[in-house]
Scaffold this motif. Sequence first.
Motif, mmCIF file in Angstrom:
data_model
loop_
_atom_site.group_PDB
_atom_site.id
_atom_site.type_symbol
_atom_site.label_atom_id
_atom_site.label_comp_id
_atom_site.label_asym_id
_atom_site.label_seq_id
_atom_site.Cartn_x
_atom_site.Cartn_y
_atom_site.Cartn_z
ATOM 1 N N PHE A 85 -10.169 9.766 -57.530
ATOM 2 C CA PHE A 85 -8.917 10.219 -58.148
ATOM 3 C C PHE A 85 -8.404 9.158 -59.109
ATOM 4 O O PHE A 85 -8.719 7.971 -58.958
ATOM 5 N N ASP A 86 -7.565 9.564 -60.064
ATOM 6 C CA ASP A 86 -6.907 8.597 -60.931
ATOM 7 C C ASP A 86 -6.068 7.642 -60.101
ATOM 8 O O ASP A 86 -5.375 8.049 -59.171
ATOM 9 N N ASN A 87 -6.131 6.368 -60.449
ATOM 10 C CA ASN A 87 -5.365 5.332 -59.763
ATOM 11 C C ASN A 87 -4.018 5.197 -60.472
ATOM 12 O O ASN A 87 -3.971 4.734 -61.610
ATOM 13 N N ASN B 218 -1.416 9.976 -51.438
ATOM 14 C CA ASN B 218 -2.179 11.128 -50.976
ATOM 15 C C ASN B 218 -2.444 12.076 -52.153
ATOM 16 O O ASN B 218 -1.589 12.289 -52.993
ATOM 17 N N HIS B 219 -3.647 12.645 -52.175
ATOM 18 C CA HIS B 219 -4.042 13.513 -53.290
ATOM 19 C C HIS B 219 -4.270 14.956 -52.856
ATOM 20 O O HIS B 219 -4.986 15.708 -53.532
ATOM 21 N N LEU C 232 -9.711 4.268 -61.201
ATOM 22 C CA LEU C 232 -9.990 5.303 -60.212
ATOM 23 C C LEU C 232 -9.902 4.734 -58.805
ATOM 24 O O LEU C 232 -10.141 3.548 -58.588
ATOM 25 N N VAL C 233 -9.569 5.592 -57.848
ATOM 26 C CA VAL C 233 -9.489 5.179 -56.454
ATOM 27 C C VAL C 233 -10.268 6.195 -55.613
ATOM 28 O O VAL C 233 -10.150 7.401 -55.818
ATOM 29 N N PRO C 234 -11.102 5.704 -54.683
ATOM 30 C CA PRO C 234 -11.901 6.632 -53.882
ATOM 31 C C PRO C 234 -11.140 7.144 -52.657
ATOM 32 O O PRO C 234 -10.294 6.458 -52.097
ATOM 33 N N VAL D 92 -15.109 20.485 -56.914
ATOM 34 C CA VAL D 92 -14.747 19.076 -56.695
ATOM 35 C C VAL D 92 -15.567 18.170 -57.605
ATOM 36 O O VAL D 92 -15.032 17.238 -58.221
ATOM 37 N N ALA D 93 -16.859 18.433 -57.718
ATOM 38 C CA ALA D 93 -17.716 17.608 -58.575
ATOM 39 C C ALA D 93 -17.288 17.681 -60.036
ATOM 40 O O ALA D 93 -17.237 16.667 -60.726
ATOM 41 N N GLN D 94 -16.947 18.877 -60.508
ATOM 42 C CA GLN D 94 -16.541 19.040 -61.903
ATOM 43 C C GLN D 94 -15.191 18.385 -62.187
ATOM 44 O O GLN D 94 -14.993 17.783 -63.237
ATOM 45 N N ALA D 95 -14.259 18.506 -61.258
ATOM 46 C CA ALA D 95 -12.906 17.992 -61.496
ATOM 47 C C ALA D 95 -12.780 16.491 -61.284
ATOM 48 O O ALA D 95 -12.051 15.813 -62.011
ATOM 49 N N PHE D 96 -13.466 15.978 -60.278
ATOM 50 C CA PHE D 96 -13.247 14.583 -59.878
ATOM 51 C C PHE D 96 -14.514 13.735 -59.872
ATOM 52 O O PHE D 96 -14.451 12.553 -59.537
ATOM 53 N N GLY D 97 -15.654 14.324 -60.146
ATOM 54 C CA GLY D 97 -16.890 13.566 -59.997
ATOM 55 C C GLY D 97 -17.202 13.321 -58.532
ATOM 56 O O GLY D 97 -17.829 12.339 -58.181
ATOM 57 N N GLY D 98 -16.754 14.216 -57.677
ATOM 58 C CA GLY D 98 -16.954 14.050 -56.244
ATOM 59 C C GLY D 98 -18.418 14.114 -55.851
ATOM 60 O O GLY D 98 -19.235 14.752 -56.516
#
Length: 119
Positions: free
Chosen positions: A116-118, A2-3, A56-58, A84-90
């Motif tokens: 998120f990082d895997n 969980n992230h 990465l994991v979605p 979210v877009a800046q931090a994770f590419g959301g």
Amino acid sequence: MNHDADLAAVLKLAPMLAGIPIRPDIADEGEDAPYIVFAEIAMQDGAYTLTGESSLVPARYQIDVYAPTRAEANALAGAVADAVAQAFGGTLLNRQGLFEPDTRLRRVLLDLSIWFDNP
């Protein structure tokens, strides 16, 4: 994995969101608006490409912004999506403006795909 903690930390660092309560799942009883509530709605254990396991994991998150006015809810929702877009590419998958009759608050629902990082 969980992230929630990673997401909450990024949102709390966004200048426009500073000092606004950010909670998983549900706001505290009697919480004054504005506030933000988020929930993980889908998560994979890992991610794979044609060459093997990805770094990465979605995950999909629903983030709800509550505020007394539509203008404030929209502005805060924009700050959430940008952070979210800046931090994770959301990626924003869906955005919906709502009115909550019980609380008399405006709500903006954001449905986001976040990478998120895997571990």
